[in-house]
Design an enzyme around this catalytic site. Structure first.
Site, mmCIF file in Angstrom:
data_model
loop_
_atom_site.group_PDB
_atom_site.id
_atom_site.type_symbol
_atom_site.label_atom_id
_atom_site.label_comp_id
_atom_site.label_asym_id
_atom_site.label_seq_id
_atom_site.Cartn_x
_atom_site.Cartn_y
_atom_site.Cartn_z
ATOM 1 C CG HIS A 1 2.439 2.580 0.839
ATOM 2 N ND1 HIS A 1 2.224 3.775 1.510
ATOM 3 C CD2 HIS A 1 2.687 1.655 1.799
ATOM 4 C CE1 HIS A 1 2.335 3.570 2.820
ATOM 5 N NE2 HIS A 1 2.611 2.295 3.016
ATOM 6 C CE1 TYR B 1 0.302 11.145 -2.909
ATOM 7 C CE2 TYR B 1 1.665 12.194 -1.227
ATOM 8 C CZ TYR B 1 0.585 11.400 -1.578
ATOM 9 O OH TYR B 1 -0.217 10.868 -0.605
#
Length: 469
Positions: free
Chosen positions: A71, A134
């Protein structure tokens, strides 16, 4: 799980532009371990972009072989592992020469990676109970542009440690397109404000008509509009160039002009600075020698104290102060700007041709600055990773008075320069009936800071010859 202790905080480059791996110090004993997963001061000192994270996400994976991706989103990521271990794979899905470049590496708690906007992200877990974490510097939006690549793409040819046929993959990830069918992530947009002014026209010539370059006139984007903060999806922009300004220095001394000058030169830039600060945008702003009082005995440097004489200079100085609040800013101070449209050089050339012998001020000293040189300097600063801050940009060479420049124009156009009569500023404006703004007598700017970045400053007289030809 085995965690490697005792590493030094170091940066490792990758083949994907802008993507870097950081080896992280992890400190442990019988109780467990500790690390600084994100430490802005230390990591930016090593060259990592100060990317301004706004959200922290954690993906917990029970089983070995959990595979997710590929992605690409329109934001930057700081990827690391809290527990466990992953095989990470990244593919550059941005427009440009690096499109399709692949990088793979294993991450455990002692290693992290900075993933730039538009680089496709994927991973496969190598240990049970892996927590993948993240930071991102934007929130998901249905209006943003995303891109995806099939995990099994033959061109990328990622060497997955566990064959994809043997792992759990979502139906959505299985159906992503091959590289040849991927829609690349476009670059950050650059917005030029004041696009129909003399500097805006020069920027059009230099920047061209690339899809990611936008030009806005006041009719397209009014900086005084209360809705400016939501007028664009600002996270899609990497740079705003404020090429617009109120430049009628004498009219600015009138009640209406004073108001209009403050709106255009101070309030508008302040609004842009706020937008730039909130969205990680680089703001470029063009200023003026009029922020100084002209009493110096040497060329003005960027850090010299502001001391404007008139309303125009005061509004430009206020705009400089406002723009400097944006963390990523370039302020370009110029003098005696010459570009498209009516200006001093064209006026002198016309007078010479018509046989008129003008009186020209000879007690103001400076250098001409041509708009194409300002445009080149702007592009240079945006593309050279020059330190943010204030830069002077003018033509180089010996300073001159307005009368000197008028004589140079007459000579260059084949006319007798002796037809020019030098007069003082006071004498020139003696018969004026409207307000006259005070002018700095010394407008010479030191350009050594700009040239130290690698920019070649064109000699003023060379620029004048090019302009007249």
């Amino acid at each position: 799980m085995t965690v490697e202790f005792g590493k030094q905080l170091t940066v490792v480059e990758t083949p994907i532009p802008g993507m870097i791996v950081l080896e992280l110090p992890v400190h442990g004993d019988a109780r467990g371990w500790f690390k600084e997963n994100w430490q802005r001061e230390k990591m930016t000192a090593l060259g990592l972009a100060d990317f301004g994270p706004v959200q922290n996400n954690i993906s917990f994976n029970d089983a070995v072989g959990t595979t997710r991706g590929i992605h690409a989103e329109p934001w930057d990521k700081w990827v690391s592992v809290a527990t466990g271990r992953i095989f990470g794979a990244w593919v550059d899905l941005r427009e440009g020469e690096s499109f399709g470049t692949v990088f793979t590496i294993e991450l455990d708690p002692s290693r992290a990676i900075f993933v730039p906007r538009g680089v496709g992200n994927s991973y496969q877990t190598l240990e049970p109970d892996t927590a993948y974490t993240y930071l991102v510097n934007d929130h998901w939006s249905p209006d943003a542009s995303y891109s995806f690549l099939n995990l099994a793409d033959e061109t990328a040819a990622i060497d997955w440690p566990i064959p994809l046929a043997d792992v759990e993959i979502s139906a959505k990830d299985k159906n992503h397109p091959r590289l040849a069918d991927v829609t690349p992530i476009a670059p950050h947009k650059t917005l030029v404000v004041g696009a129909n002014g003399q500097l805006g026209l020069a920027l059009r010539s230099v920047l061209g008509d690339a899809a990611h370059i936008e030009y806005a006139t006041r009719a397209d984007l009014d900086l005084a509009d209360a809705g400016l903060a939501t007028a664009r999806r600002w996270r899609d922009y990497g740079a705003i160039v404020n090429a617009g300004a109120y430049t009628a220095v004498d009219l600015a001394e009138t009640p209406d002009g004073r108001r209009d000058a403050w709106v255009a030169n101070a309030e508008g830039p302040a609004r842009l600075a706020r937008i730039a600060a909130e969205n990680g945008i680089t703001l470029v702003h063009v200023s003026s020698d009029y922020v100084f009082d002209g009493t110096a005995d040497r060329p003005y440097r960027e850090h010299d104290a502001l001391a404007p004489l008139g309303v125009y200079g005061q509004t430009k100085a206020a705009g400089d102060v406002a723009v400097a609040t944006a963390p990523r800013h370039y302020i370009l101070r110029t003098s005696w700007v010459i570009g498209e449209g009516k200006n001093f050089v064209r006026t002198m050339a016309s007078l010479a041709e018509r046989g008129i012998d003008p009186k020209v001020v000879d007690d103001q000293t400076g250098r001409l600055t041509f708009t194409d040189d300002i445009a080149r300097a702007i592009v240079h600063l945006l593309t050279s990773d020059a330190p943010f801050g204030v830069y002077n940009v003018t033509g180089s060479g010996e300073p001159a008075t307005w009368a000197d420049i008028a004589r140079a124009v007459f000579s260059a156009t084949g006319h007798d320069p002796a037809r020019i009569t030098g007069v003082s500023t006071e004498e020139y404006f003696a018969s004026a009936t409207a307000p006259v703004a005070p002018r700095p007598a010394w407008s010479v700017l030191d350009t050594s800071k700009l040239t130290a970045t690698g920019f070649q400053v064109r000699p003023m007289l060379e620029g004048l010859a090019d302009y007249l030809s």
